[in-house]
Design an enzyme around this catalytic site. Sequence first.
Site, mmCIF file in Angstrom:
data_model
loop_
_atom_site.group_PDB
_atom_site.id
_atom_site.type_symbol
_atom_site.label_atom_id
_atom_site.label_comp_id
_atom_site.label_asym_id
_atom_site.label_seq_id
_atom_site.Cartn_x
_atom_site.Cartn_y
_atom_site.Cartn_z
ATOM 1 N N HIS A 33 37.063 33.892 33.345
ATOM 2 C CA HIS A 33 36.817 35.190 33.627
ATOM 3 C C HIS A 33 37.619 36.085 32.683
ATOM 4 C CE1 HIS A 33 35.724 33.589 37.636
ATOM 5 N NE2 HIS A 33 34.758 34.252 37.470
ATOM 6 N N LYS A 144 28.487 30.067 30.173
ATOM 7 C CA LYS A 144 28.302 28.733 31.321
ATOM 8 C C LYS A 144 27.072 29.078 32.017
ATOM 9 C CE LYS A 144 30.716 28.268 35.007
ATOM 10 N NZ LYS A 144 29.617 27.611 36.144
HETATM 11 P P1 AMP Z 1 31.464 34.216 38.485
HETATM 12 O O1 AMP Z 1 32.812 35.012 39.173
HETATM 13 O O2 AMP Z 1 31.176 32.925 38.826
HETATM 14 O O3 AMP Z 1 30.142 35.110 39.189
HETATM 15 O O4 AMP Z 1 31.306 34.623 37.129
HETATM 16 C C1 AMP Z 1 31.598 35.784 36.471
HETATM 17 C C2 AMP Z 1 31.397 35.973 35.146
HETATM 18 O O5 AMP Z 1 32.442 34.832 34.225
HETATM 19 C C3 AMP Z 1 29.961 35.311 34.685
HETATM 20 O O6 AMP Z 1 29.366 36.016 33.754
HETATM 21 C C4 AMP Z 1 30.066 34.148 34.167
HETATM 22 O O7 AMP Z 1 29.165 33.357 33.287
HETATM 23 C C5 AMP Z 1 31.637 33.910 33.532
HETATM 24 N N1 AMP Z 1 31.984 32.914 33.580
HETATM 25 C C6 AMP Z 1 32.330 31.780 34.723
HETATM 26 N N2 AMP Z 1 33.031 30.758 34.175
HETATM 27 C C7 AMP Z 1 33.227 30.859 32.822
HETATM 28 C C8 AMP Z 1 33.778 29.997 31.976
HETATM 29 N N3 AMP Z 1 34.443 28.936 32.116
HETATM 30 N N4 AMP Z 1 33.847 30.457 30.556
HETATM 31 C C9 AMP Z 1 33.432 31.638 30.238
HETATM 32 N N5 AMP Z 1 32.717 32.543 31.208
HETATM 33 C C10 AMP Z 1 32.784 32.031 32.427
#
Ligand code: AMP
Length: 267
Positions: A33, A144
């Site tokens: 994030h 991811k």
């Molecule tokens: P989430 O909180 O899991 O809904 O993720 C929010 C954003 O962060 C989404 O666009 C995900 O794809 C991105 N994200 C989650 N994990 C990673 C990671 N390891 N590397 C890069 N972006 C990520």
Amino acid sequence: MKVIKKSKEINLLFNSSKKFGFVPTMGSLHDGHKSLIKRSIKENDQTIVSIFINPKQFNNKQDLKNYPKDINKDLAICKKLGVNFVFLPTFAEVYNWKKTKNKFPKVENILENKFRRGHFKGVLLVIDKLFNIIKAKKVYLGKKDYQQIQVIKDYIKINKLNIKIIECKTIREKNGLAMSSRNSRLNNQDIMQAANIIKVLRNFKKKNMNMKIKKLQVSKILKDLNVKFDYVDVIKLKTFKKTNHINKDTNLFVAFYLSSVRLIDNF
Ligand code: AMP
């Protein structure tokens, strides 16, 4: 940094001519994030991070119940990074927002859409609301969740919205495991196992071999390790369709379970 809980208040920010970047998240922020947030801060005048666990995109009640939460830590991270606004709405603040006339794209029945029925409908429902509340021109998403990027890009395209998706690379632990909020539910043994699986799969991708044979081998490895998995598929990134041939224009996508935690990755 200002924490805003009301949709109307955050919507009003867009009367200014400033360039806004938007990073939607479900909180429990990690380095993945953070990389999105840092990029938005670099490329825009103001950055908004939303922290909202969207119940509509969880096809599994237990997964929603167990989803990690740590708002105070998240706010401290955002503040330290230099975020301007954190949108921290309730369910009603998001879903009572006025309806749009936007259409939802058809999502092909592969990968996550095949194994998490209704997941992308939930993602689109929240994106439709969030994009209407937060009218940033640039939105930062992580690779991811590659299929999620495709679905959101299709939604933008069919509705001719003036929003650019900035695709950000996957941030990994030193052992190769993609960072994920759900990783906090894994024990040390699971983490070692997960890192090992990712290593094996990434090596497989390097070898030039027909995917049909590879898939059989990968399935065997996962079964031998006693790891339940949903899919191991190769996808052409341009068309987002399945293929049997690995080359530089394809990624290997995988979803597997450790201690009932479902992990996804692609490389
Ligand atoms: P989430 O909180 O899991 O809904 O993720 C929010 C954003 O962060 C989404 O666009 C995900 O794809 C991105 N994200 C989650 N994990 C990673 C990671 N390891 N590397 C890069 N972006 C990520």
